[in-house]
Every structure is written in C-alpha cells, then in structure tokens.
Design a protein around this motif. Structure first.
Motif, mmCIF file in Angstrom:
data_model
loop_
_atom_site.group_PDB
_atom_site.id
_atom_site.type_symbol
_atom_site.label_atom_id
_atom_site.label_comp_id
_atom_site.label_asym_id
_atom_site.label_seq_id
_atom_site.Cartn_x
_atom_site.Cartn_y
_atom_site.Cartn_z
ATOM 1 N N LEU A 69 20.710 -8.345 -34.355
ATOM 2 C CA LEU A 69 22.000 -8.215 -33.699
ATOM 3 C C LEU A 69 23.074 -8.265 -34.775
ATOM 4 C CD1 LEU A 69 23.472 -8.157 -30.930
ATOM 5 C CD2 LEU A 69 23.429 -10.658 -31.006
ATOM 6 N N MET A 70 23.944 -7.257 -34.785
ATOM 7 C CA MET A 70 25.053 -7.215 -35.721
ATOM 8 C C MET A 70 26.330 -7.507 -34.932
ATOM 9 S SD MET A 70 26.405 -4.064 -38.156
ATOM 10 C CE MET A 70 24.728 -3.597 -38.532
ATOM 11 N N LEU A 71 26.992 -8.595 -35.301
ATOM 12 C CA LEU A 71 28.239 -8.968 -34.637
ATOM 13 C C LEU A 71 29.393 -8.669 -35.574
ATOM 14 C CD1 LEU A 71 27.162 -12.449 -33.228
ATOM 15 C CD2 LEU A 71 27.326 -10.291 -31.978
ATOM 16 N N PRO A 72 30.400 -7.939 -35.099
ATOM 17 C CA PRO A 72 31.537 -7.623 -35.967
ATOM 18 C C PRO A 72 32.352 -8.873 -36.299
ATOM 19 C CG PRO A 72 31.923 -6.812 -33.747
ATOM 20 C CD PRO A 72 30.539 -7.376 -33.762
ATOM 21 N N ALA A 73 33.181 -8.744 -37.310
ATOM 22 C CA ALA A 73 34.078 -9.840 -37.690
ATOM 23 C C ALA A 73 34.962 -10.219 -36.509
ATOM 24 C CB ALA A 73 34.930 -9.408 -38.884
ATOM 25 N N ASN A 74 35.297 -11.480 -36.431
ATOM 26 C CA ASN A 74 36.207 -12.016 -35.416
ATOM 27 C C ASN A 74 35.770 -11.745 -33.984
ATOM 28 O OD1 ASN A 74 38.076 -12.993 -37.451
ATOM 29 N ND2 ASN A 74 38.582 -10.844 -37.768
ATOM 30 N N SER A 75 34.470 -11.747 -33.750
ATOM 31 C CA SER A 75 33.973 -11.533 -32.389
ATOM 32 C C SER A 75 33.684 -12.875 -31.722
ATOM 33 C CB SER A 75 32.709 -10.663 -32.395
ATOM 34 O OG SER A 75 31.659 -11.309 -33.072
ATOM 35 N N GLY A 93 26.090 -13.289 -43.342
ATOM 36 C CA GLY A 93 27.348 -13.714 -42.749
ATOM 37 C C GLY A 93 27.284 -15.123 -42.213
ATOM 38 N N ASN A 94 28.314 -15.495 -41.488
ATOM 39 C CA ASN A 94 28.403 -16.799 -40.837
ATOM 40 C C ASN A 94 28.423 -16.596 -39.336
ATOM 41 O OD1 ASN A 94 28.601 -18.326 -43.218
ATOM 42 N ND2 ASN A 94 30.780 -17.911 -43.347
ATOM 43 N N PHE A 95 27.706 -17.446 -38.643
ATOM 44 C CA PHE A 95 27.573 -17.389 -37.199
ATOM 45 C C PHE A 95 27.973 -18.751 -36.644
ATOM 46 C CE2 PHE A 95 24.487 -17.956 -33.553
ATOM 47 C CZ PHE A 95 25.104 -17.071 -32.687
ATOM 48 N N TYR A 96 28.878 -18.760 -35.688
ATOM 49 C CA TYR A 96 29.351 -20.000 -35.090
ATOM 50 C C TYR A 96 28.716 -20.147 -33.718
ATOM 51 C CZ TYR A 96 32.696 -19.278 -38.786
ATOM 52 O OH TYR A 96 33.264 -19.048 -40.007
ATOM 53 N N VAL A 109 29.242 -25.127 -34.499
ATOM 54 C CA VAL A 109 28.660 -25.391 -35.806
ATOM 55 C C VAL A 109 28.505 -24.056 -36.527
ATOM 56 C CG1 VAL A 109 26.613 -26.282 -37.005
ATOM 57 C CG2 VAL A 109 27.443 -27.426 -34.939
ATOM 58 N N THR A 110 28.769 -24.046 -37.822
ATOM 59 C CA THR A 110 28.633 -22.837 -38.621
ATOM 60 C C THR A 110 27.220 -22.756 -39.179
ATOM 61 O OG1 THR A 110 30.943 -22.976 -39.280
ATOM 62 C CG2 THR A 110 29.518 -21.555 -40.605
ATOM 63 N N ALA A 131 35.735 -14.122 -40.344
ATOM 64 C CA ALA A 131 36.345 -12.977 -41.017
ATOM 65 C C ALA A 131 35.344 -11.895 -41.407
ATOM 66 C CB ALA A 131 37.093 -13.453 -42.259
ATOM 67 N N ASP A 132 34.057 -12.195 -41.373
ATOM 68 C CA ASP A 132 33.030 -11.211 -41.750
ATOM 69 C C ASP A 132 32.044 -11.008 -40.616
ATOM 70 O OD1 ASP A 132 33.921 -10.889 -44.506
ATOM 71 O OD2 ASP A 132 33.132 -12.916 -44.841
ATOM 72 N N GLU A 133 31.391 -9.842 -40.625
ATOM 73 C CA GLU A 133 30.344 -9.607 -39.639
ATOM 74 C C GLU A 133 29.159 -10.514 -39.941
ATOM 75 O OE1 GLU A 133 29.057 -5.492 -39.993
ATOM 76 O OE2 GLU A 133 27.499 -6.046 -41.385
ATOM 77 N N ALA A 134 28.308 -10.690 -38.957
ATOM 78 C CA ALA A 134 27.077 -11.456 -39.119
ATOM 79 C C ALA A 134 25.926 -10.635 -38.578
ATOM 80 C CB ALA A 134 27.169 -12.786 -38.388
ATOM 81 N N ILE A 135 24.794 -10.733 -39.248
ATOM 82 C CA ILE A 135 23.564 -10.108 -38.754
ATOM 83 C C ILE A 135 22.587 -11.228 -38.451
ATOM 84 C CG2 ILE A 135 21.630 -8.579 -39.260
ATOM 85 C CD1 ILE A 135 23.531 -6.940 -41.005
ATOM 86 N N LEU A 136 22.072 -11.205 -37.207
ATOM 87 C CA LEU A 136 21.148 -12.228 -36.729
ATOM 88 C C LEU A 136 19.822 -11.589 -36.384
ATOM 89 C CD1 LEU A 136 23.577 -13.802 -34.116
ATOM 90 C CD2 LEU A 136 23.376 -14.390 -36.538
ATOM 91 N N GLN A 137 18.747 -12.323 -36.556
ATOM 92 C CA GLN A 137 17.454 -11.876 -36.052
ATOM 93 C C GLN A 137 17.071 -12.814 -34.924
ATOM 94 O OE1 GLN A 137 14.549 -9.952 -38.445
ATOM 95 N NE2 GLN A 137 12.974 -11.382 -37.802
ATOM 96 N N LEU A 138 16.780 -12.250 -33.765
ATOM 97 C CA LEU A 138 16.375 -13.005 -32.591
ATOM 98 C C LEU A 138 14.936 -12.672 -32.275
ATOM 99 C CD1 LEU A 138 19.523 -12.515 -32.387
ATOM 100 C CD2 LEU A 138 19.241 -12.820 -29.953
ATOM 101 N N HIS A 139 14.183 -13.679 -31.897
ATOM 102 C CA HIS A 139 12.833 -13.406 -31.404
ATOM 103 C C HIS A 139 12.459 -14.437 -30.351
ATOM 104 C CE1 HIS A 139 11.760 -16.328 -34.570
ATOM 105 N NE2 HIS A 139 10.688 -16.554 -33.865
ATOM 106 N N GLY A 140 11.551 -14.022 -29.516
ATOM 107 C CA GLY A 140 11.093 -14.872 -28.433
ATOM 108 C C GLY A 140 10.146 -14.092 -27.555
#
Length: 158
Positions: A69-75, A93-96, A109-110, A131-140
């Motif tokens: 999942l790619m989340l844009p900056a400031n989402s 990136g950073n994911f909150y 939490v960051t 301020a930056d996009e984040a890329i996450l990997q999800l699985h389940g």
C-alpha cells in the motif's frame, strides 16, 4: 532393541507426519516480487491518491494475501477496523498509527522503515503519513476489508 518398542517409535513418528497440515497448492507456488516490476493501481477504499499492488492471494477470498500500500504524503485514514488480523511492515517513509475509537493525533505512534505492527481483527485504529509518502506491506488471511466508524471518513462516500 526388541521389535515392539522399535515398531511403536516408528509408528509414532509416522503418525506425527500424517497429522501435519498439508500445504495447499497456493502455498507451494513460488512467488517473486521485484519492487521495480510491481503493478500499482488506485486503492479508493483507503483514500485519495492511495495506491496498492497485490503480491499474492485474492483479497476477497479466505486465503493468505500479501499486498503493498502506497500512501501519499499528508494522508489520513479515519477510524476503521478490518475483519481479520492485519500485519503491517513499513517498507519506506513514516507511518502514523493510533488505536482507539476517536482520532487523536497525539496518541498516534510513528513507525519507520523496518517496523512492524500486528493489529487484531476488529481493533479500531486511525492512521496517516507526514510530509513524505509511505509504502507498507500488509499480509494476513482474507478476506480483507475496511469498515469506517464514521461514514464521512469512507472515501467511497465522497
């Protein structure tokens, strides 16, 4: 060694193998995902500008899945739940992430590249990026879905 103890030990070992789960055909398939070759598509259920790519599985079926999942900056992603346990690893990136029924940015939490969170099914959470996009990997294990507590937070209602 007398034959009976030897035979009993052999049968015990063999019965253990017979009770082990058999891997499904999907689990035995080799999957290679090069980041440069991933095919990204919009993820409208997550929010404007969000993109996703499914690496394995069918998100609508009861089977294992892996997606990015790619989340844009400031989402921001409003308070929501998922029907199954969600395992999230931050790729870049950073994911909150905050846990709870009300969005409270001070409680988030960051998480940075390499960090992992495991969120039980049905646990209310909210999330976002800075301020930056984040890329996450999800699985389940599917089916995967997202249910917003406030219909106004659901991008499908906009």
């Amino acid at each position: 060694m007398t034959p009976f103890p030897y035979l009993a030990a052999t049968l015990a070992i063999l019965s253990g193998f017979l009770l082990m789960p058999v891997a499904s055909a999907d689990e035995s398939a080799f999957v290679a995902a090069k980041a440069s070759e991933l095919q990204w598509a919009p993820a409208p259920s997550v929010g404007p500008g969000a993109m996703m790519t499914v690496i394995e599985g069918d998100l609508k079926k009861t089977e294992p899945f892996t997606l990015r999942l790619m989340l844009p900056a400031n989402s921001t992603i409003g308070v929501h739940t998922h029907p199954t346990t969600e395992r999230v690893t931050v790729i870049s990136g950073n994911f909150y992430l905050g846990i709870g029924d009300k969005p409270d940015p001070t409680a988030a939490v960051t998480y940075q590249a390499g960090d992992t969170v495991i969120i039980p099914a049905g646990m209310a959470m909210f999330a976002g990026t800075g301020a930056d996009e984040a890329i996450l990997q999800l699985h389940g294990d599917g089916p995967w879905g997202i249910t917003y507590h406030d219909p106004a937070d659901d991008p499908a209602n906009h």
